[in-house]
Motif scaffolding. Structure first.
Motif, PDB file in Angstrom:
ATOM      1  N   ILE A  42       1.458  -1.404  -0.353  1.00 24.11           N
ATOM      2  CA  ILE A  42      -0.164  -0.242  -0.042  1.00 24.11           C
ATOM      3  C   ILE A  42       0.900   1.225  -0.146  1.00 24.11           C
ATOM      4  O   ILE A  42       1.873   1.175   0.768  1.00 24.11           O
ATOM      5  CB  ILE A  42      -1.315   0.284   0.872  1.00 24.11           C
ATOM      6  CG1 ILE A  42      -1.857  -1.294   0.784  1.00 24.11           C
ATOM      7  CG2 ILE A  42      -1.485   1.622   1.273  1.00 24.11           C
ATOM      8  CD1 ILE A  42      -2.494  -0.806   2.336  1.00 24.11           C
ATOM      9  N   ALA A  43       0.799   2.249  -1.300  1.00 24.32           N
ATOM     10  CA  ALA A  43       1.683   3.064  -0.972  1.00 24.32           C
ATOM     11  C   ALA A  43       0.883   4.014   0.575  1.00 24.32           C
ATOM     12  O   ALA A  43       0.703   3.959   0.715  1.00 24.32           O
ATOM     13  CB  ALA A  43       0.706   4.670  -2.247  1.00 24.32           C
ATOM     14  N   GLY A  44       1.977   4.708   0.779  1.00 24.51           N
ATOM     15  CA  GLY A  44       2.301   5.485   2.303  1.00 24.51           C
ATOM     16  C   GLY A  44       2.617   4.719   3.258  1.00 24.51           C
ATOM     17  O   GLY A  44       2.671   5.200   4.108  1.00 24.51           O
ATOM     18  N   GLY A  45       2.477   3.112   3.346  1.00 26.59           N
ATOM     19  CA  GLY A  45       2.467   2.617   4.445  1.00 26.59           C
ATOM     20  C   GLY A  45       1.421   2.364   5.604  1.00 26.59           C
ATOM     21  O   GLY A  45       2.003   1.895   6.257  1.00 26.59           O
ATOM     22  N   MET A  46       0.830   3.175   5.579  1.00 27.87           N
ATOM     23  CA  MET A  46      -0.392   2.884   6.482  1.00 27.87           C
ATOM     24  C   MET A  46      -1.831   1.925   5.710  1.00 27.87           C
ATOM     25  O   MET A  46      -2.570   1.992   4.767  1.00 27.87           O
ATOM     26  CB  MET A  46      -0.738   3.924   6.972  1.00 27.87           C
ATOM     27  CG  MET A  46      -0.052   5.165   7.227  1.00 27.87           C
ATOM     28  SD  MET A  46      -0.413   6.473   7.966  1.00 27.87           S
ATOM     29  CE  MET A  46      -0.873   7.442   6.943  1.00 27.87           C
ATOM     30  N   PHE A  47      -2.095   1.620   6.971  1.00 29.41           N
ATOM     31  CA  PHE A  47      -3.729   0.523   6.808  1.00 29.41           C
ATOM     32  C   PHE A  47      -4.285   0.949   7.138  1.00 29.41           C
ATOM     33  O   PHE A  47      -4.618   1.152   8.564  1.00 29.41           O
ATOM     34  CB  PHE A  47      -3.435  -0.943   6.543  1.00 29.41           C
ATOM     35  CG  PHE A  47      -4.591  -1.886   5.925  1.00 29.41           C
ATOM     36  CD1 PHE A  47      -4.344  -2.824   5.153  1.00 29.41           C
ATOM     37  CD2 PHE A  47      -5.725  -2.263   7.585  1.00 29.41           C
ATOM     38  CE1 PHE A  47      -5.303  -3.709   5.340  1.00 29.41           C
ATOM     39  CE2 PHE A  47      -7.013  -2.787   6.663  1.00 29.41           C
ATOM     40  CZ  PHE A  47      -6.545  -3.805   5.598  1.00 29.41           C
TER      41      PHE A  47
END
Length: 254
Positions: A62-67
């Motif tokens: 996921i771009a940005g590294g946050m879910f």
């Protein structure tokens, strides 16, 4: 012979539970729960979710590294971070759902199970987005217990009919053993994650709750702790609310 084996198994299980209770009670002195509603702590739990889910195959890059997802900011949503020795080690999100607020990911994923029961006036806790950081665990195997203690506090506060948890089938033995969880659906697609999840129900009746608390007393909490956790989702508060575990007060009074 079978009776002797069964007796030995029960005794061994009791010894394991006793050791677990002692170590968890000691560990709780170094634990802090945070009801997180914004700011850097919110980003931290979204990063932890992503790190945990990517490692376990629950999600892809996921771009940005946050879910995060569209259920995070609902008015009946409670997002928690579990901190041990000052470090974020796990997170879980709970939704309290009723006929007035039938909003949660499990309602969307399993409407055939939940909607008829909500219409009958039953209420539920929906537990999702459970994620841990094994690299930061203070000891092997403790993070599920530290995190699920929040769910037991929710039980005692809301007195809901049951708790629902969508999980991989490979984790079902743990929930059946400690919480008497029962499988309600086959594995199926669940919003936001890659593997199929099955819906499991943990009964909210007093008999089951008391059995869990008697077996694992570190799950106990005072009314004050429960109220701080669930008295107000305060979804727009920017500063997280820090809550200290209170199980030791039951231990000291015993």
């Amino acid at each position: 012979m079978d009776t002797a084996k069964k007796s030995a198994s029960v005794e061994a299980s009791a010894r394991i539970d006793s050791a677990l209770n002692r170590s968890m009670m000691q560990l709780l002195d170094h634990v802090e729960y945070r009801l997180i509603t914004g700011g850097e702590d919110l980003e931290a739990i979204y990063r932890l979710r992503y790190k945990s889910y990517l490692r376990s195959g629950m999600c892809g890059p996921i771009a940005g590294g946050m879910f995060e997802d569209r259920w995070d900011n609902l008015p009946n949503s409670y997002r928690f971070g579990v901190y041990c020795y000052g470090e974020l080690v796990s997170t879980v999100r709970l939704h309290y759902i009723s006929s007035d607020q039938p909003y949660s990911p499990s309602v969307d994923a399993y409407p055939e199970i939940l909607l008829p029961r909500l219409a009958r006036g039953e209420t539920f806790i929906d537990g999702t987005r459970f994620a841990t950081d094994p690299d930061s665990a203070p000891a092997p195997g403790v993070l599920p217990f530290l995190t699920l203690r929040i769910c037991m506090a929710a039980y005692c506060y809301f007195r809901q009919t049951a708790m629902f948890i969508p999980i991989k089938l490979e984790h079902s033995a743990f929930y059946a053993r400690f919480f008497s969880a029962t499988q309600r659906t086959a594995g199926k697609a669940f919003p936001g994650v890659l593997p199929p999840l099955a819906l499991f129900e943990i009964p909210g009746n007093q008999e089951n709750v008391q059995r869990i608390l008697d077996r694992l007393p570190f799950f106990r909490s005072t009314a004050t702790e429960q109220r701080l956790m669930f008295g107000n989702p305060a979804i727009n508060r920017l500063t997280p609310l820090s809550i200290l575990p209170t199980a030791k007060y039951y231990r000291d009074a015993a």
